[in-house]
Design an enzyme around this catalytic site. Sequence first.
Site, mmCIF file in Angstrom:
data_model
loop_
_atom_site.group_PDB
_atom_site.id
_atom_site.type_symbol
_atom_site.label_atom_id
_atom_site.label_comp_id
_atom_site.label_asym_id
_atom_site.label_seq_id
_atom_site.Cartn_x
_atom_site.Cartn_y
_atom_site.Cartn_z
ATOM 1 N N GLY A 97 1.683 -1.902 1.553
ATOM 2 C CA GLY A 97 1.683 -3.298 1.640
ATOM 3 C C GLY A 97 1.543 -2.935 0.601
ATOM 4 C CB ILE B 268 -1.741 -0.674 4.131
ATOM 5 C CG1 ILE B 268 -2.553 -0.432 3.047
ATOM 6 C CG2 ILE B 268 -2.511 -1.353 5.535
ATOM 7 C CD1 ILE B 268 -1.954 -1.748 2.468
ATOM 8 C CB ALA C 139 -12.476 1.972 2.453
ATOM 9 C CG LEU D 175 -16.643 5.993 2.469
ATOM 10 C CD1 LEU D 175 -15.795 4.823 2.968
ATOM 11 C CD2 LEU D 175 -18.159 6.219 3.173
ATOM 12 C CD GLN E 159 -5.267 4.596 -1.156
ATOM 13 O OE1 GLN E 159 -5.630 3.403 -1.646
ATOM 14 N NE2 GLN E 159 -4.556 5.316 -0.745
ATOM 15 C CB VAL F 134 -12.069 3.876 -4.297
ATOM 16 C CG1 VAL F 134 -11.442 4.273 -3.540
ATOM 17 C CG2 VAL F 134 -12.576 4.427 -5.686
ATOM 18 N N GLY F 135 -9.122 1.785 -3.721
ATOM 19 C CA GLY F 135 -7.910 2.306 -4.176
ATOM 20 C C GLY F 135 -7.484 1.442 -5.154
ATOM 21 C CD GLU F 136 -6.378 -3.654 -4.559
ATOM 22 O OE1 GLU F 136 -5.917 -4.353 -3.930
ATOM 23 O OE2 GLU F 136 -7.230 -4.722 -4.283
HETATM 24 MO MO1 MOS Z 1 -3.917 -6.619 -2.093
HETATM 25 S S1 MOS Z 1 -2.886 -6.866 -4.254
HETATM 26 O O1 MOS Z 1 -5.391 -7.157 -2.245
HETATM 27 O O2 MOS Z 1 -4.117 -5.904 -0.893
#
Ligand code: MOS
Length: 735
Positions: free
Chosen positions: A244, A471, A515, A620, A628, A693-695
Amino acid sequence: MKFDAPATNNAIDQLKVVGKPTPRIDGPLKTTGLAPYAYERHDVAPNAAYGYIVAAGIAKGRIASMELSAAKAAPGVLAVINARNAGKIGKGKFNTAKLLGGPVIEHYHQALALVVAETFEQARAAAALVKIEYSVSPGQFDLAAVKDSAPMPEKSSGSAPDKTQGDFASAFAQAPVQLDVSFTTPDQTHAMMEPHASTAAWEGRKLTVWTANQMIDWGVSDMAKTLGIPKADVRLVSPFVGGGFGGKLWLRADALLAALGARVVGRPVKVALQRSLIANNTVHRPATIQRIRLGASRDGKLSAISHLSWSGNLPGGSTEPAVDQTRLLYAAPHRETRVRLAVLDLPEGNAQRAPGEASGLMALEVAMDELAERLDMDPIELRVRNDTQVDPENPKREFSQRQLIECMRTGAKQFGWEKRNARPAQVRDGRWMVGMGMAAAFRGNLVMNSAARVRLNKGGSLTIETDMTDIGTGSYTIIAQTAAEMMGLTLDKVFVRLGDSNYPVSAGSGGQWGANSSTAGVYAACMRLREDIAKKLGFDVANMDFADGMVRSGARAVPLAEVAGSEGMSAEDKIEFGDLTKKYVQSTFGAHFVEVGVDAATAEIRVRRMLAVCAAGRILNPMAARSQVIGGMTMGVGAALMEELAVDKKHGFFVNHDLAGYEVPVHADIPHQDVIFLDEADPLSSPMKAKGVGELGMCGIAAAIANAVYNATGVRVRDYPITLDKLLDRLPPVA
Ligand code: MOS
């Protein structure tokens, strides 16, 4: 459940399941091809017809004429839908009226018609027969050309368009050491593997759309508003999403046109945005021009920071909040941060992974590297000297957790930073000029209310239902881990159902809030179920323990299978976040370390090693979190070295609008990557004590690469991406 006070000790802290590296529970479905993606819903929508989108060939103007007769007469064609015959298209919250253009055209590749046919090939062939004449209006497509007249936007998609503190101008003028540098970052596209795709079917007045969407409830609301039907008549189903990155936060043309098409032909219709349309039809990360000024004392204390950022968008569009991290990352008494927004007639710019910080740190963290060099100081030391434990603009507001220094120190040790030669262009390995670079990573921790339903099934297993999406991030697994921990079960006894608007409304996936927020919602629902169980058994809820499929209190132990009985039990709740994110700055931190080699003769750049150290609350699932972060680092390689939507400034579109022309990193571009998570739990972020943590992995990494390229070559490239043509003429002579 309200969350407005620091989390106390709770069942999650047992960490029997949560916090353990856990392979994805949805992995087998995906690797065996059994996970149904939206375009493949033959099971639920048999006999579907195929839609093919006809998109605008100009950036701005009007349709003078649209000739449909040849397309309508083509073999297999069932209908051709356009703005004239589609019925009323309402305006959703997020610009949905634009999803079917005509007669006015607002951007290139805006959808103007949908051809529906028995087969995909028939729809595609007929679409080529739609003849459109345009009347073209002049447009503005060049950010640099209009930057100086770009106004302050009414609101920023970040914290505010303009912030000042103290007196930047005089502090900067008086600073013994000054730096004034400008950067550009290009437009980028999400380039996810799965295109925007939907299968739509009507049953009477009720619409079901199997789609690829990060935010189910936003999508349902906007679909209902756009079609002018009750929200209760719309169901969105999106259990699996093939990437996504922010591009699927909203309803897009595929979903709306599939719904319109299915209504006209009276049977299910599938639409996948053609790959070549995605870059211009959907949203993208907007380009920025950024200027950074830093004033410091000779011992490296910042006295003045200014960060200005310009971006453009269609009228009514949002800003790229590239200055937000600069408001929080380093101390300095005098500061100004401003965004300006130009009107451009390019496709809509919007969220792409770590919007704001991903672009902003590409400038700020290179500027810090440049200042360190001017001060003859180690770049880590410079950052340490300017660390702050409070909001620099509001010293009463503390960070809930801030381990930036620990991230940098840990990374330096692990990476062998002491071996770096501070003087650039000194290290050779055969034909490679070798350099190391680092940068700080910073990303906000957002939280969103999130609900879930949990059912204790006959037999003692558990089913969780929430409209949360996965996603590719691992939502299924961390939700199962959370429920297993709360109810004392093993993972194989927990079933997770996601991405369906029939389930309670969750946080959804975006802004790295998913998350922490969605598992907190599952925590709330499980707490409710535990209370119900206590009531049923006459247990004291404060004195009971769930383990090994049993619930125990004092001398009594009852298997959950017995508690469930033949009917089972079900509970639902929602986590509602209070104002702790306002009272405390909640951010995630990290440090990136990179080694690159640059070919001394050809300027080819190869990343050789990468390390990220992250402090992002409780992790987690360290396995999924690592993936990620690695994904973010990989995107950072793209941002630093490859990715750029090339703007045709005459006709107003992105030229390289497919995966052949838009270069992203491939396996062979990516070296050994390592990720370290610092031990952290943040009781102010949620009962989970986790954060996003993903971004974070994407934040700062491009700057670390740029700094490594400089260290290798002595050449600063401030216009991303750093392609070899920008280095070649400036490299030191080949020895
Ligand atoms: Mo993110 S860029 O807020 O899916």
